[in-house]
Design an enzyme around this catalytic site. Structure first.
Site, mmCIF file in Angstrom:
data_model
loop_
_atom_site.group_PDB
_atom_site.id
_atom_site.type_symbol
_atom_site.label_atom_id
_atom_site.label_comp_id
_atom_site.label_asym_id
_atom_site.label_seq_id
_atom_site.Cartn_x
_atom_site.Cartn_y
_atom_site.Cartn_z
ATOM 1 N N ARG A 1 -57.938 -19.683 34.172
ATOM 2 C CA ARG A 1 -57.943 -21.116 33.941
ATOM 3 C C ARG A 1 -57.522 -21.471 32.531
ATOM 4 O O ARG A 1 -57.752 -20.766 31.580
ATOM 5 C CB ARG A 1 -59.188 -21.582 34.475
ATOM 6 C CG ARG A 1 -59.737 -20.988 35.867
ATOM 7 C CD ARG A 1 -60.944 -21.952 36.497
ATOM 8 N NE ARG A 1 -61.338 -21.458 37.552
ATOM 9 C CZ ARG A 1 -61.003 -21.756 38.975
ATOM 10 N NH1 ARG A 1 -59.931 -22.591 38.894
ATOM 11 N NH2 ARG A 1 -61.383 -21.260 39.919
ATOM 12 N N ASP B 1 -60.564 -23.304 49.025
ATOM 13 C CA ASP B 1 -61.169 -24.435 49.210
ATOM 14 C C ASP B 1 -60.349 -25.344 50.436
ATOM 15 O O ASP B 1 -60.778 -26.247 50.950
ATOM 16 C CB ASP B 1 -61.344 -25.451 48.202
ATOM 17 C CG ASP B 1 -62.479 -24.554 47.162
ATOM 18 O OD1 ASP B 1 -62.992 -23.924 47.592
ATOM 19 O OD2 ASP B 1 -62.609 -25.216 46.187
HETATM 20 N N1 LIG Z 1 -53.085 -31.355 34.739
HETATM 21 C C1 LIG Z 1 -52.410 -30.339 34.755
HETATM 22 N N2 LIG Z 1 -51.515 -29.969 33.803
HETATM 23 C C2 LIG Z 1 -50.934 -28.740 33.533
HETATM 24 N N3 LIG Z 1 -51.518 -27.495 33.974
HETATM 25 C C3 LIG Z 1 -52.696 -27.987 34.379
HETATM 26 C C4 LIG Z 1 -53.339 -28.832 34.952
HETATM 27 N N4 LIG Z 1 -54.484 -28.820 35.761
HETATM 28 C C5 LIG Z 1 -54.574 -27.345 35.860
HETATM 29 N N5 LIG Z 1 -53.480 -26.790 35.010
HETATM 30 C C6 LIG Z 1 -53.430 -25.432 34.872
HETATM 31 O O1 LIG Z 1 -53.403 -24.969 36.158
HETATM 32 C C7 LIG Z 1 -53.967 -23.356 36.158
HETATM 33 C C8 LIG Z 1 -55.067 -23.488 37.424
HETATM 34 O O2 LIG Z 1 -55.643 -24.418 37.385
HETATM 35 P P1 LIG Z 1 -57.082 -24.530 37.929
HETATM 36 O O3 LIG Z 1 -57.452 -25.854 38.257
HETATM 37 O O4 LIG Z 1 -58.202 -23.664 37.310
HETATM 38 O O5 LIG Z 1 -57.118 -23.714 39.402
HETATM 39 P P2 LIG Z 1 -56.158 -24.071 40.721
HETATM 40 O O6 LIG Z 1 -54.792 -24.127 40.676
HETATM 41 O O7 LIG Z 1 -56.598 -23.315 41.513
HETATM 42 O O8 LIG Z 1 -56.690 -25.441 41.143
HETATM 43 C C9 LIG Z 1 -54.754 -23.364 34.710
HETATM 44 O O9 LIG Z 1 -54.031 -22.464 34.091
HETATM 45 C C10 LIG Z 1 -54.844 -24.706 34.091
HETATM 46 O O10 LIG Z 1 -54.386 -24.993 32.860
HETATM 47 O O1 LIG Z 2 -65.997 -19.282 39.166
HETATM 48 P P1 LIG Z 2 -64.550 -19.764 38.995
HETATM 49 O O2 LIG Z 2 -63.661 -18.639 38.803
HETATM 50 O O3 LIG Z 2 -64.396 -20.609 38.263
HETATM 51 O O4 LIG Z 2 -64.237 -20.206 40.400
HETATM 52 C C1 LIG Z 2 -65.197 -21.211 41.182
HETATM 53 C C2 LIG Z 2 -64.203 -22.064 42.136
HETATM 54 O O5 LIG Z 2 -63.234 -21.373 42.653
HETATM 55 C C3 LIG Z 2 -62.814 -21.844 44.153
HETATM 56 O O6 LIG Z 2 -63.255 -21.010 44.831
HETATM 57 C C4 LIG Z 2 -61.540 -22.368 44.379
HETATM 58 O O7 LIG Z 2 -61.121 -23.410 43.209
HETATM 59 P P2 LIG Z 2 -59.700 -22.901 42.849
HETATM 60 O O8 LIG Z 2 -58.872 -23.432 43.974
HETATM 61 O O9 LIG Z 2 -59.430 -24.312 41.698
HETATM 62 O O10 LIG Z 2 -59.225 -21.802 42.338
HETATM 63 C C5 LIG Z 2 -63.995 -23.133 43.985
HETATM 64 O O11 LIG Z 2 -64.485 -23.614 45.141
HETATM 65 C C6 LIG Z 2 -64.882 -22.670 43.091
HETATM 66 O O12 LIG Z 2 -65.738 -23.939 42.613
#
Ligand SMILES: Nc1ncnc2c1ncn2[C@@H]1O[C@H](COP(=O)(O)OP(=O)(O)O)[C@@H](O)[C@H]1O
Ligand SMILES: O=P(O)(O)OC[C@H]1O[C@](O)(COP(=O)(O)O)[C@@H](O)[C@@H]1O
Ligand SMILES: [Mg+2]
Length: 539
Positions: free
Chosen positions: A213, A269
């Site tokens: 992340r 999710d």
């Molecule tokens: N608004 C954004 N703009 C650019 N990159 C983002 C943004 N939000 C999240 N990211 C990047 O996307 C990656 C994954 O985001 P995260 O929210 O942790 O998981 P997911 O993609 O599963 O929702 C991270 O490396 C994060 O820095």
């Molecule tokens: O402990 P971590 O790795 O941050 O993941 C927890 C989160 O990942 C999830 O399973 C999925 O979230 P993302 O799709 O943003 O990866 C959420 O339900 C949960 O809150």
């Protein structure tokens, strides 16, 4: 014709930030349908598009009967002289015999397939699949794959199928993996991926590339793409990742690079909008059954037994809802979208007492994002975020376990036996089940076909069962949530018999109409009968 796939067939008025005039018929003009394969035309005929480099988020085309195509960008929009080539698939022994293997260039997938007489045709997305012409030659492609965000069953399957699909369908031999998520672009070396090296990875959970992340630095990422000579970027991740992919695409386009950016939505999710479902979700629901069964066995075996299972779902309660409806062992399901309260008439404690008196035991499923507001009233904790900026939740499972124990011990003087099971990471770390493997294969293939055909800035996913190319902005503009006035939540309420938790003082006039339907179900459950007309209101 399949009702979810339609072909655009009329002249149109152009609307939106950019616009496209589809008259005369697109199939006559699209480079994918041209024999020469080196036309400088843009992918929709070189008409009506804004100048390259404009910040564009929407490409809308309108047609007869309110037909709207929400299109995805194409490399030729900012690289107008890009040559097209015949698709090597037509010489592929496995695919050559497929009748109508190539999708029509103007095939579109309808977002809404429930229609009425005279209803507008509505929004459509470009249908995914192989095109007759491609904009990359096989030996020119240098693809990369990155996985970001939390784990999800099926990540390795998608990686495997991108590598094998590129190799076997398009003769592409240069594919690298970016290690450790977005930051890996600029902080780590790449690893070479071949059909041999990925052959068995779909049998393992997690991602062989690693994930992370945070660390999204757009210009450093695009510098790395440029310096490594990468021209196809496959990005696997959830809503945050797709936002990052959109930023990468915009920067690539600003720099005028011949690089296709394809997103593949990942999240257990299931909180990504537009698409029917995200891969790994079914596996997660399946795995959750094991925890629910264990909770049921435990609760049944002890006097006043309560089995409590916490499942993932940061902002959306899909896993909890589907796992509950599938199991039928659950008496109460708590999700972020449906607020609840503990004490008093119609509250959780009253319902628990009712269940243990009637049945001697009960099972509760709670999504991690449920009850956060309630909890923050009793525990004062600073607002915390993860590296990507996602709100970090407090452990609602532990908290509610303690609340239940305290209440029955101190206020009701009833001895209860509560067993708390937290399988949250177990349900996403497992390998994907067979149906998810098929789903992952189709997603990977759709992404490959799109990138090879020169489309970019898209996420691929099923819309009403048909794979489509969806512009990033549609994926990232909102999160998919359980709609508690839909039939599925009504099915759940009817299966668990739980209260709706709509406290009279919390029902505002404005909400009365919406909540009425839920109350109707709640009261009708007492008669073990849900009137059909009330269920209709839940839609
Ligand atoms: N608004 C954004 N703009 C650019 N990159 C983002 C943004 N939000 C999240 N990211 C990047 O996307 C990656 C994954 O985001 P995260 O929210 O942790 O998981 P997911 O993609 O599963 O929702 C991270 O490396 C994060 O820095
Ligand atoms: O402990 P971590 O790795 O941050 O993941 C927890 C989160 O990942 C999830 O399973 C999925 O979230 P993302 O799709 O943003 O990866 C959420 O339900 C949960 O809150
Ligand atoms: Mg997310």
């Amino acid at each position: 014709m399949d009702s979810s796939v339609s072909s655009f067939s009329s002249s149109s008025t152009s609307l939106g930030f950019r616009s496209t005039d589809f008259s005369p018929p697109v199939s006559d003009r699209h480079p994918c349908f041209q024999d020469g394969g080196s036309s400088p035309m843009d992918h929709n005929g070189g008409n009506g598009r804004d100048t390259p480099g404009d910040s564009v988020s929407e490409i809308l085309t309108r047609g007869d009967l309110h037909y709207v195509l929400e299109d995805v960008p194409h490399l030729t929009e900012y690289l107008p002289g890009l040559p097209a080539h015949p698709n090597p698939l037509q010489d592929n022994h496995a695919y050559a015999s497929v009748k109508q293997y190539f999708v029509n260039v103007d095939d579109a997938v309808a977002q809404n397939v429930v229609v009425h007489n005279n209803s507008p045709r509505g929004t459509h997305f470009r249908r995914a699949g192989p095109r007759q012409k491609v904009f990359f030659e096989s030996d020119e492609v240098h693809a990369c794959i990155v996985t970001c965000g939390g784990l999800c069953p099926g990540l390795n399957t998608v990686i495997r199928e991108i590598v094998c699909g590129l190799y076997h369908m398009y003769g592409v031999h240069k594919v690298v993996g970016i290690e450790g998520g977005y930051k890996g672009f600029y902080a780590r070396n790449t690893i070479s991926l071949t059909p041999k090296s990925v052959n068995n990875i779909h049998k393992r959970g997690g991602t062989i590339l690693g994930t992370s992340r945070g660390g999204h630095n757009t210009s450093k990422i695009v510098d790395s793409i440029q310096h490594r000579g990468i021209n196809q970027v496959y990005i696997l991740g959830g809503d945050g990742t797709q936002k990052g992919a959109a930023a990468i695409f915009e920067e690539i386009r600003r720099r005028g690079l011949k690089v296709a950016v394809a997103g593949i939505p990942k999240t257990i999710d299931n909180d990504i909008p537009v698409i029917d479902k995200s891969f790994g979700f079914d596996t997660a629901v399946e795995e959750a059954q094991r925890a629910i069964s264990a909770a049921h066995v435990e609760s049944e075996s002890h006097e006043n037994g309560i089995g409590l299972v916490k499942l993932m779902g940061r902002n959306s309660g899909f896993i909890a809802m589907y796992a509950t409806v599938a199991s039928r062992d659950v008496d109460c399901c708590l999700i972020p979208e449906s607020p609840f309260y503990l004490e008093g008439e119609g509250g959780l404690f009253e319902y628990i007492e009712h269940c243990i008196k009637e049945q001697g035991h009960m099972v509760i499923v709670i999504a991690e994002g449920a009850g956060q507001e309630l909890m923050s009233k009793s525990i004062h904790k600073l607002h915390q975020q993860d590296a990507s900026g996602n709100k970090l939740h407090q452990d609602v499972g532990l908290w509610i376990s303690q609340q239940i124990k305290d209440y029955f011990k101190e206020k009701r003087k009833i001895v209860i036996n509560l067993k708390y099971i937290d399988p949250t990471y177990m349900i996403r770390a497992v390998p994907s089940i067979a149906s998810d493997n098929i789903f992952c294969t189709l997603l990977a293939h759709s992404a490959i076909h799109g990138a090879m055909a020169g489309y970019t800035g898209f996420t691929v996913g099923p819309v009403n069962g048909r794979h489509a190319y969806i512009p990033f902005h549609r994926i990232i503009e909102r999160q998919n949530k359980v709609v508690i006035t839909d039939r599925m939540w009504a099915r759940l309420l009817s299966s668990t018999n739980q209260p709706s938790f709509l406290h009279p003082e919390h029902v505002s006039d404005e909400q009365n109409d919406k909540n009425l339907s839920i109350q109707l179900v709640s009261s009708s459950r007492k008669e073990n009968h849900v009137e059909e007309n009330n269920v209709e209101k839940l839609k």
